[in-house]
Enzyme design. Structure first.
Site, PDB file in Angstrom:
ATOM      1  N   THR A 160       0.442  -1.041   0.043  1.00  0.00           N
ATOM      2  CA  THR A 160       0.046  -0.002   0.070  1.00  0.00           C
ATOM      3  C   THR A 160       1.052   1.350  -0.189  1.00  0.00           C
ATOM      4  OG1 THR A 160      -0.180  -0.028   2.593  1.00  0.00           O
ATOM      5  CG2 THR A 160      -2.327  -0.948   1.376  1.00  0.00           C
ATOM      6  N   ASP A 195      -3.268   5.606   2.477  1.00  0.00           N
ATOM      7  CA  ASP A 195      -3.197   6.856   3.198  1.00  0.00           C
ATOM      8  C   ASP A 195      -2.910   6.864   4.805  1.00  0.00           C
ATOM      9  OD1 ASP A 195      -2.334   9.648   5.338  1.00  0.00           O
ATOM     10  OD2 ASP A 195      -3.196  10.698   3.187  1.00  0.00           O
ATOM     11  N   ASN A 211       5.229   0.356   8.258  1.00  0.00           N
ATOM     12  CA  ASN A 211       6.152   0.839   8.406  1.00  0.00           C
ATOM     13  C   ASN A 211       6.247   2.598   7.693  1.00  0.00           C
ATOM     14  OD1 ASN A 211       8.545   1.367   6.642  1.00  0.00           O
ATOM     15  ND2 ASN A 211       7.095   1.883   4.901  1.00  0.00           N
ATOM     16  N   SER A 230       9.598   0.822  14.640  1.00  0.00           N
ATOM     17  CA  SER A 230      10.492   1.992  15.141  1.00  0.00           C
ATOM     18  C   SER A 230      11.333   2.619  14.715  1.00  0.00           C
ATOM     19  CB  SER A 230       9.819   1.354  16.740  1.00  0.00           C
ATOM     20  OG  SER A 230      10.634   2.354  17.511  1.00  0.00           O
ATOM     21  N   TYR A 238       9.446  13.304  17.587  1.00  0.00           N
ATOM     22  CA  TYR A 238       9.795  11.602  16.514  1.00  0.00           C
ATOM     23  C   TYR A 238       9.827  10.890  17.851  1.00  0.00           C
ATOM     24  CZ  TYR A 238      11.643   8.358  13.248  1.00  0.00           C
ATOM     25  OH  TYR A 238      12.108   6.976  12.732  1.00  0.00           O
ATOM     26  N   LYS A 272       7.310   7.001  18.205  1.00  0.00           N
ATOM     27  CA  LYS A 272       7.837   5.906  18.675  1.00  0.00           C
ATOM     28  C   LYS A 272       7.373   5.572  19.838  1.00  0.00           C
ATOM     29  CE  LYS A 272       9.141   5.765  14.039  1.00  0.00           C
ATOM     30  NZ  LYS A 272       7.930   4.931  12.916  1.00  0.00           N
ATOM     31  N   THR A 323      17.358   5.084   2.730  1.00  0.00           N
ATOM     32  CA  THR A 323      16.277   5.854   2.594  1.00  0.00           C
ATOM     33  C   THR A 323      15.825   7.122   1.949  1.00  0.00           C
ATOM     34  OG1 THR A 323      14.759   6.259   4.253  1.00  0.00           O
ATOM     35  CG2 THR A 323      15.407   3.788   3.965  1.00  0.00           C
TER      36      THR A 323
END
Ligand SMILES: NC(=O)c1ccc[n+]([C@@H]2O[C@H](COP(=O)([O-])OP(=O)(O)OC[C@H]3O[C@@H](n4cnc5c(N)ncnc54)[C@H](OP(=O)(O)O)[C@@H]3O)[C@@H](O)[C@H]2O)c1
Length: 286
Positions: A34, A58, A85, A136, A150, A154, A185
């Site tokens: 997705t 989304d 993810n 995480s 952030y 997490k 990434t």
């Protein structure tokens, strides 16, 4: 080894999500991949045909979540592995970050993963099997200056994941929290930083932002190798509650465990001496 499982992965347009979808497909699995824009999955669809179902999702949109989970079940009949993810990082000192950025960070990283999980759980419970992997971060275990928001998102993810693991273990469902270190990434390019920095935080938060910028494209972690490690955990008979990925994250997690142990030991007597006089203290949760 269990084969031909059905994976449902969020955030597959790039990074870990794309690498994981590709690696699972290479190993013969079926994948519901997705993404906000599923056209970004055309390469995998062309290569793997009916073993991949590319869907728009989304994770902040509850309609998308229900529709994607229903379509996954209608197509493949089951979901065996859910990977939460999709996510991104809001960086900057706690005081510098805007209210709107904090809210959006929690909408995606906390409520997004929570809502996808809650939509998939009835199917896993019915099957009496399944594995939920929540991506995480080292920042889900250790608070870093310049990453407070952030990290909070997490830490929240890890809190409900730990609790959920205990709730669903008797039902045959496993939960693994994945804590990557720095991986190459699009994460560092996608991060959100404050419009206005406060000079007092230059040596803490400012340094973190500089480091993230310098690391962009230089991160030691290879997302394809992370995906292989995640597949190994999924196919293992005793998968871990926490899977750390990267020597960098092992170092900071060990350092935190040692610091917490030292604090607990140094303050033990004062910690214990807080119950009503003469009352025995039992374990939390009974
Ligand atoms: N890379 C690292 O060093 C690192 C370290 C620790 C943890 N992580 C975690 O790894 C996960 C994946 O990130 P990544 O490193 O692979 O970065 P990435 O390449 O930027 O991928 C992030 C993915 O999340 C998606 N996403 C963001 N908001 C979304 C939303 N509301 N709904 C659906 N999808 C959404 C993005 O989709 P779009 O393309 O549509 O934006 C993209 O597919 C994140 O949870 C991140 O916190 C990364």
């Amino acid at each position: 080894m269990k084969e031909q499982q059905v994976w449902f992965i969020t955030g597959c347009s790039s990074g870990f999500g794309h690498a994981l979808a590709e690696t699972a497909l290479e190993h013969g699995e079926r994948v519901v991949a997705t993404a906000r824009n599923p056209q970004q999955l055309n390469d995998l669809v062309l290569q793997y045909g009916t073993r991949i179902l590319a869907l728009p999702l989304d994770v902040t949109q509850s309609f998308d979540i229900q529709a994607a989970v229903s379509q996954a079940i209608a197509t493949f009949g089951q979901i065996d592995v859910l990977v939460n993810n999709a996510g991104y990082g809001v960086f900057g000192a706690v005081e510098e970050v805007s209210d709107a950025d904090i809210k959006q960070q929690f909408e995606t990283n906390v409520y997004g993963s929570l809502n996808v999980t809650r939509a998939v759980l009835p199917h896993l419970r019915r099957q009496r099997s399944g594995h939920i992997l929540n991506i995480s971060s080292s920042g889900g275990f250790v608070g870093f200056a310049g990453a407070g928001i952030y990290c909070a998102s997490k830490f929240a993810l890890e809190g409900w994941s730990e609790a959920l693991a205990k709730e669903v273990a008797p039902l045959g469902i496993r939960v693994t929290i994945v804590e990557p270190g720095a991986f190459r990434t699009a994460f560092n390019s996608a991060l959100v930083s404050p419009d206005q920095a406060i000079e007092d935080y230059a040596a803490t938060s400012g340094q973190m932002l500089q480091w993230l910028d310098q690391m962009n494209g230089q991160q030691p972690g290879d997302p394809k190798r992370a995906a292989t490690a995640i597949l190994q955990a999924v196919h293992h008979s005793a998968p871990p509650l926490r899977l750390l990925l990267g020597a960098d994250v092992l170092d900071v997690v060990h350092a935190k465990l040692e610091a917490v142990a030292a604090d607990l030991a140094a303050w033990k007597d004062i910690s214990i001496d807080t119950a009503f006089e003469g009352l025995a203290v039992s374990a939390i949760g009974g």
